[in-house]
Design an enzyme around this catalytic site. Structure first.
Site, PDB file in Angstrom:
ATOM      1  CG  ASP A   1      -2.058   1.121   1.327  1.00 20.51           C
ATOM      2  OD1 ASP A   1      -2.426   1.422   0.287  1.00 20.51           O
ATOM      3  OD2 ASP A   1      -2.409   1.505   2.326  1.00 20.51           O
ATOM      4  CG  HIS A   2      -0.199   4.792   0.276  1.00 22.71           C
ATOM      5  ND1 HIS A   2      -0.950   5.762  -0.706  1.00 22.71           N
ATOM      6  CD2 HIS A   2      -1.539   4.373   1.018  1.00 22.71           C
ATOM      7  CE1 HIS A   2      -2.006   5.949  -0.399  1.00 22.71           C
ATOM      8  NE2 HIS A   2      -2.576   5.034   0.554  1.00 22.71           N
TER       9      HIS A   2
ATOM     10  CD  GLU B   1      -3.625   8.350  -4.835  1.00 19.08           C
ATOM     11  OE1 GLU B   1      -3.416   7.441  -4.075  1.00 19.08           O
ATOM     12  OE2 GLU B   1      -4.026   9.339  -4.068  1.00 19.08           O
TER      13      GLU B   1
ATOM     14  N   GLY C   1      -9.019   5.531   1.055  1.00 10.54           N
ATOM     15  CA  GLY C   1      -9.711   6.357   2.383  1.00 10.54           C
ATOM     16  C   GLY C   1     -11.199   6.180   2.307  1.00 10.54           C
ATOM     17  CB  ALA C   2     -13.234   3.395   0.959  1.00  6.79           C
TER      18      ALA C   2
END
Ligand code: G3H
Ligand code: 13P
Ligand code: ZN
Length: 307
Positions: free
Chosen positions: A82-83, A134, A210-211
């Site tokens: 992630d990221h 992204e 961000g969900a």
């Protein structure tokens, strides 16, 4: 079953009008809670390792825990970075057996984002690993609005970005943000931008970061048992369901795990002040994560029965 990539998961999710949950994992109890929920509901699942997780638990530990947790099952499980913030980190994860990596160069100018994402995709694809990139930035959507799209994803850029980078999925910004304090006023997502993007990228999987929905029962429990999270608010679940029925194939959830876990620990310790064995309060915490993830899979994502 060994870890799988997200390729087939996303193809099925796009066609089926549902999304696969991507849950952030930081320790054994969270991994077990998420996997138990996926097993219970027969759902594909993505486990993702963030920057904080990398620092806290070390990627190798998390990968071994995930492998131990799925060795007796044939559930499709992807292990995702992630990221990721550099080519080197993405390469390390590819080399270490992750099946999916995110290169997050969304803070860079367009050309630099393209170049870095393209480089990661080239390396990852040569090793059978898929890549998420992204476009648009999540944080500060309200703060810096420079043009019509502000820091939302500009739909006019997505075709060129995907064509030039070769990435397999795209995280976009339509109004969500990381953490447990997402909206001060009315919750609003730019579904018009999502629609425009999906028209321009037919059948292409979109990712929503961000969900978390920040369930108020967890916030209340935390506040009741000594915490202070007043004003915590997330994305309403009906909006997430709508996104899942559209082009969004991956929905990222971390804060809701933290809330479920912390609420259970606080409640247990408040009700059992003499307990000091971590297993006593980590057992309800793991159970709370499992129940929360099960609810997401069945009532929000719609991925139950799709393994
Ligand atoms: O992307 C944000 C996630 O919630 C992970 O955050 O780096 O603090 O683990 P973290
Ligand atoms: P939340 O903070 O809303 O759970 O978002 C998590 C996320 O996007 C991880 O990449
Ligand atoms: Zn994120």
């Amino acid at each position: 079953m060994p870890l799988v990539t997200t390729k087939e998961m996303f193809e099925k999710a796009y066609k089926g009008g549902y999304a696969v949950g991507a849950f952030n994992v930081n320790n054994m109890e969270i991994i077990q809670g998420v996997i138990n929920a996926a097993k219970e509901t027969n759902s594909p699942v993505i486990l993702q390792v963030s920057k904080g997780a990398r620092k806290y638990a070390n990627m190798t530990y998390l990968k071994k825990l995930v492998e131990a947790c799925i060795e007796d099952s044939d559930l499709p499980v992807a292990l995702h970075l992630d990221h990721g913030d550099s080519f080197e980190l993405c390469k390390q994860c590819v080399d270490d057996g992750f099946t999916s990596v995110m290169i997050d160069a969304s803070h860079l100018p367009f050309e630099e984002n393209v170049e870095l994402s393209r480089r990661v995709a080239e390396y990852a694809h040569a090793h059978g690993v898929v890549v998420e990139a992204e476009l648009g930035t999540l944080a500060g959507v309200e703060e810096h609005v420079e043009n019509e799209y502000g820091s939302y994803t500009n739909p006019a850029q997505v075709e060129e970005f995907v064509r030039r980078t070769g990435v397999d999925s795209l995280a976009i910004s339509i109004g969500t943000s990381h953490g447990a304090f997402k909206f001060s006023g009315e919750a609003k997502l730019r579904f018009d931008i999502l629609e425009d993007i999906s028209r321009r990228l037919p059948s292409f999987p979109i990712v929503l970061h961000g969900a978390s929905s920040v369930p108020q029962e967890f916030v209340e429990e935390i506040n009741t048992y000594g915490g202070n999270m007043k004003g915590a608010r997330g994305v309403p679940e009906d909006m997430l369901r709508k996104a899942a029925s559209m082009a969004v194939c991956k929905i990222n959830i971390d804060s809701d795990i933290r809330l479920a876990f912390t609420a259970a620990v606080r409640k247990h310790l408040a009700n059992n002040p003499a307990h000091f064995d971590p297993r006593q309060y980590l057992t309800p915490a793991r159970e709370a994560v499992q129940q929360m993830v099960k609810h997401k899979i069945v009532d929000v994502l719609g991925s139950n029965g799709k393994a």
